[in-house]
Design a protein around this motif. Structure first.
Motif, PDB file in Angstrom:
ATOM      1  N   GLY A 112       2.813   5.921  -3.039  1.00 24.98           N
ATOM      2  CA  GLY A 112       3.971   6.651  -3.546  1.00 24.98           C
ATOM      3  C   GLY A 112       3.976   6.780  -5.054  1.00 24.98           C
ATOM      4  O   GLY A 112       4.584   7.717  -5.598  1.00 24.98           O
ATOM      5  N   ASP A 113       3.302   5.854  -5.753  1.00 26.37           N
ATOM      6  CA  ASP A 113       3.226   5.941  -7.216  1.00 26.37           C
ATOM      7  C   ASP A 113       2.337   7.080  -7.690  1.00 26.37           C
ATOM      8  O   ASP A 113       2.435   7.505  -8.842  1.00 26.37           O
ATOM      9  CB  ASP A 113       2.692   4.612  -7.793  1.00 26.37           C
ATOM     10  CG  ASP A 113       3.703   3.476  -7.686  1.00 26.37           C
ATOM     11  OD1 ASP A 113       4.902   3.777  -7.477  1.00 26.37           O
ATOM     12  OD2 ASP A 113       3.301   2.312  -7.791  1.00 26.37           O
ATOM     13  N   ILE A 114       1.454   7.566  -6.823  1.00 20.27           N
ATOM     14  CA  ILE A 114       0.547   8.656  -7.199  1.00 20.27           C
ATOM     15  C   ILE A 114       1.289   9.983  -7.023  1.00 20.27           C
ATOM     16  O   ILE A 114       1.813  10.258  -5.941  1.00 20.27           O
ATOM     17  CB  ILE A 114      -0.713   8.659  -6.319  1.00 20.27           C
ATOM     18  CG1 ILE A 114      -1.442   7.317  -6.436  1.00 20.27           C
ATOM     19  CG2 ILE A 114      -1.638   9.806  -6.705  1.00 20.27           C
ATOM     20  CD1 ILE A 114      -2.623   7.189  -5.498  1.00 20.27           C
ATOM     21  N   PRO A 115       1.362  10.819  -8.048  1.00 20.23           N
ATOM     22  CA  PRO A 115       2.005  12.132  -7.893  1.00 20.23           C
ATOM     23  C   PRO A 115       1.367  12.920  -6.749  1.00 20.23           C
ATOM     24  O   PRO A 115       0.157  12.823  -6.511  1.00 20.23           O
ATOM     25  CB  PRO A 115       1.771  12.809  -9.249  1.00 20.23           C
ATOM     26  CG  PRO A 115       1.573  11.683 -10.203  1.00 20.23           C
ATOM     27  CD  PRO A 115       0.883  10.601  -9.429  1.00 20.23           C
ATOM     28  N   GLU A 116       2.184  13.682  -6.045  1.00 17.31           N
ATOM     29  CA  GLU A 116       1.698  14.401  -4.863  1.00 17.31           C
ATOM     30  C   GLU A 116       0.506  15.288  -5.160  1.00 17.31           C
ATOM     31  O   GLU A 116      -0.412  15.406  -4.339  1.00 17.31           O
ATOM     32  CB  GLU A 116       2.846  15.234  -4.279  1.00 17.31           C
ATOM     33  CG  GLU A 116       2.502  15.914  -2.972  1.00 17.31           C
ATOM     34  CD  GLU A 116       3.665  16.687  -2.389  1.00 17.31           C
ATOM     35  OE1 GLU A 116       3.479  17.376  -1.370  1.00 17.31           O
ATOM     36  OE2 GLU A 116       4.770  16.607  -2.970  1.00 17.31           O
ATOM     37  N   GLU A 117       0.488  15.903  -6.344  1.00 10.93           N
ATOM     38  CA  GLU A 117      -0.603  16.820  -6.658  1.00 10.93           C
ATOM     39  C   GLU A 117      -1.927  16.105  -6.912  1.00 10.93           C
ATOM     40  O   GLU A 117      -2.981  16.749  -6.996  1.00 10.93           O
ATOM     41  CB  GLU A 117      -0.251  17.676  -7.878  1.00 10.93           C
ATOM     42  CG  GLU A 117      -0.051  16.901  -9.183  1.00 10.93           C
ATOM     43  CD  GLU A 117       1.373  16.416  -9.383  1.00 10.93           C
ATOM     44  OE1 GLU A 117       1.725  16.110 -10.544  1.00 10.93           O
ATOM     45  OE2 GLU A 117       2.128  16.370  -8.395  1.00 10.93           O
ATOM     46  N   LEU A 119       0.827  -1.200   0.000  1.00  6.49           N
ATOM     47  CA  LEU A 119       0.000   0.000   0.000  1.00  6.49           C
ATOM     48  C   LEU A 119       0.865   1.256   0.000  1.00  6.49           C
ATOM     49  O   LEU A 119       0.563   2.232  -0.696  1.00  6.49           O
ATOM     50  CB  LEU A 119      -0.922  -0.003   1.221  1.00  6.49           C
ATOM     51  CG  LEU A 119      -1.865   1.187   1.374  1.00  6.49           C
ATOM     52  CD1 LEU A 119      -2.788   1.305   0.165  1.00  6.49           C
ATOM     53  CD2 LEU A 119      -2.685   1.063   2.660  1.00  6.49           C
ATOM     54  N   TRP A 120       1.949   1.242   0.752  1.00  9.31           N
ATOM     55  CA  TRP A 120       2.859   2.392   0.807  1.00  9.31           C
ATOM     56  C   TRP A 120       3.422   2.689  -0.578  1.00  9.31           C
ATOM     57  O   TRP A 120       3.470   3.843  -1.010  1.00  9.31           O
ATOM     58  CB  TRP A 120       3.989   2.109   1.785  1.00  9.31           C
ATOM     59  CG  TRP A 120       4.788   3.327   2.163  1.00  9.31           C
ATOM     60  CD1 TRP A 120       5.689   4.004   1.386  1.00  9.31           C
ATOM     61  CD2 TRP A 120       4.745   4.034   3.412  1.00  9.31           C
ATOM     62  NE1 TRP A 120       6.219   5.073   2.052  1.00  9.31           N
ATOM     63  CE2 TRP A 120       5.658   5.121   3.304  1.00  9.31           C
ATOM     64  CE3 TRP A 120       4.043   3.860   4.592  1.00  9.31           C
ATOM     65  CZ2 TRP A 120       5.861   6.020   4.350  1.00  9.31           C
ATOM     66  CZ3 TRP A 120       4.255   4.746   5.635  1.00  9.31           C
ATOM     67  CH2 TRP A 120       5.159   5.812   5.502  1.00  9.31           C
ATOM     68  N   PRO A 168       3.369   8.043   1.613  1.00 10.02           N
ATOM     69  CA  PRO A 168       3.894   9.412   1.541  1.00 10.02           C
ATOM     70  C   PRO A 168       2.769  10.450   1.535  1.00 10.02           C
ATOM     71  O   PRO A 168       1.908  10.447   0.658  1.00 10.02           O
ATOM     72  CB  PRO A 168       4.654   9.422   0.211  1.00 10.02           C
ATOM     73  CG  PRO A 168       5.003   7.990  -0.041  1.00 10.02           C
ATOM     74  CD  PRO A 168       3.856   7.197   0.501  1.00 10.02           C
ATOM     75  N   GLY A 169       2.756  11.306   2.544  1.00 15.55           N
ATOM     76  CA  GLY A 169       1.762  12.368   2.625  1.00 15.55           C
ATOM     77  C   GLY A 169       0.369  11.911   2.987  1.00 15.55           C
ATOM     78  O   GLY A 169      -0.573  12.710   2.918  1.00 15.55           O
TER      79      GLY A 169
END
Length: 315
Positions: free
Chosen positions: A117-122, A112-113, A282-283
Motif C-alpha cells: 500500500g505504500d507504493i503508489p498505484e502507478e 506485506l499488505w 492493494p491491487g
C-alpha cells in the motif's frame, strides 16, 4: 523510508533484524556523517550498491539485482526502483544474519499488505520485474497468514466482485509466472482482463504478450469464470477466489469490445484447470494454477509456479 540513530527490531516473515531505527519499514543504516555535501550512502548487507537519489529514487547494484532476480536480459529492470519497492524485496528475502522475532508477535501478511500500500498505484507494476518466481512463491506463503486475522481476511485487492460498475468494461492486470510446461511457455509474462457478464457472473481471459501468445489470443482465447472459493482443492489451503477454465465455452450474449468469441480450450487448459487466488495487497494478487483433471483417479498437479498479478494503473 529513512534511517536514524538508535536500534529497533523490525518484523519480517522469516528472519528479522536488529537494525538502525527506521521509518516506513526500512532495513538500512546511514553511514557516519561526512563533510562531503553529497547525499549519504544507504548501507544494507544484502543490497550492495543501494544509493539514495533525489531523496527517494535509488539505483540498484549487482548484488541487489541478483537477489531480486532481475539479472537476466529479459528481466533487467529498466527503471530506478524506489525504496518502497525494494522494501518488498527485502521483506520477502531478508539477509541471513537478521535476528528473528517471535512469529506470534506480528502478522507477516499484514506487514506485506501495508508495504504494498505504500507504493503508489502507478508504480506497483514494477514488482513484476523486481520479484523473481522464488519470491513470488514466498509471497503466496506469506499471504496464507492473512487468514489468521479476521480483520485482514476481509480486505480485498480489487473490488471486481463487490462493486460491479457497469461503466467499467473490464479491469486489466499484468501478470508474471515462471512459465511451466513447453505448451504454456508463453505465459511467463501476460495480461488478464476481468469483466462482468450480462448474466450477473464475473469472467476473465488471459492475453499473451509473446508471438505465440498473440496467436493464442485469437485462435484459443483462454476464458475463465471467477468464483468465490475458500480453499485450494488439491492442498486444502485457504484462498479467496478461483479462476475456473472449464471447457472455454461461455454462455454469454455480449463481450467487451474487440474480445474474440470463445472456443474450446486446448490442452492442458481443457483438463479442469483452476487458478486459486489470494489477495496480498492493494491491487496485487498471487495465484496458484492447478491441473485437477477430468478423470476421477487423476492426481492434481501444479500447472506452473505461482503467479503475481498487478492491477494496471488507469489514471
Amino acid at each position: 523510508m529513512t534511517a536514524a540513530g538508535g536500534f529497533c527490531k523490525v518484523p519480517l516473515p522469516f528472519a528479522t533484524p536488529t537494525c538502525s531505527k527506521y521509518r516506513g519499514g526500512g532495513l538500512i543504516s546511514i553511514s557516519p556523517a561526512s563533510p562531503s555535501p553529497s547525499p549519504p550512502a544507504l548501507r544494507l548487507s544484502s543490497f550492495q550498491g543501494l544509493r539514495l537519489y533525489s531523496g527517494r529514487g535509488i539505483a540498484v547494484g549487482a548484488t541487489a539485482r541478483a537477489r531480486a532476480g532481475v539479472n537476466g536480459a529479459s528481466d533487467t529492470a529498466s527503471f530506478e526502483p524506489y525504496l518502497e519497492e525494494m522494501d518488498i524485496v527485502t521483506f520477502l528475502d531478508p539477509p541471513n544474519d537478521l535476528i528473528p522475532l517471535d512469529p506470534n508477535s506480528y502478522n507477516p501478511a499484514a506487514y506485506l499488505w501495508k508495504k504494498i500500500g505504500d507504493i503508489p498505484e502507478e508504480r506497483r507494476h514494477r514488482l513484476l520485474q523486481l520479484l523473481n518466481p522464488r519470491l513470488i512463491s514466498i509471497a503466496w506463503e506469506i499471504a496464507g497468514t492473512r487468514y489468521h486475522d479476521p480483520k485482514l481476511v476481509n480486505k480485498t485487492a480489487s473490488n471486481i466482485l463487490s462493486d460491479k460498475d457497469t461503466s467499467t468494461p473490464f479491469q486489466v492486470f499484468n501478470c508474471r509466472t515462471n512459465g511451466g510446461p513447453s505448451l504454456i511457455a508463453w505465459m511467463k509474462y501476460f495480461k488478464k482482463a476481468i469483466f462482468y457478464g450480462n448474466n450477473g457472473n464475473t469472467y476473465g481471459r488471459f492475453i499473451g504478450g509473446s508471438i505465440m501468445g498473440h496467436f493464442s489470443n485469437q485462435s484459443s482465447p483462454l476464458y475463465f469464470e471467477v468464483t468465490q472459493t475458500k480453499e485450494v482443492m488439491s492442498t486444502e489451503q485457504p484462498c479467496d477466489l478461483a479462476y475456473e477454465f472449464g471447457d472455454g465455452l461461455l454462455d454469454l450474449d455480449e463481450y467487451p469490445s474487440h474480445f474474440p468469441k470463445p472456443v474450446k480450450h486446448p490442452y492442458p487448459f481443457n483438463d479442469e484447470v483452476v487458478i486459486y487466488i489470494r489477495h496480498i495487497g492493494p491491487g496485487v494478487l498471487v495465484g496458484q494454477a492447478w491441473q485437477e483433471g477430468k478423470k476421477l483417479d487423476q492426481v492434481p498437479q501444479k500447472l506452473c509456479g505461482e503467479i503475481l498479478m498487478v492491477k494496471e494503473y488507469a489514471p
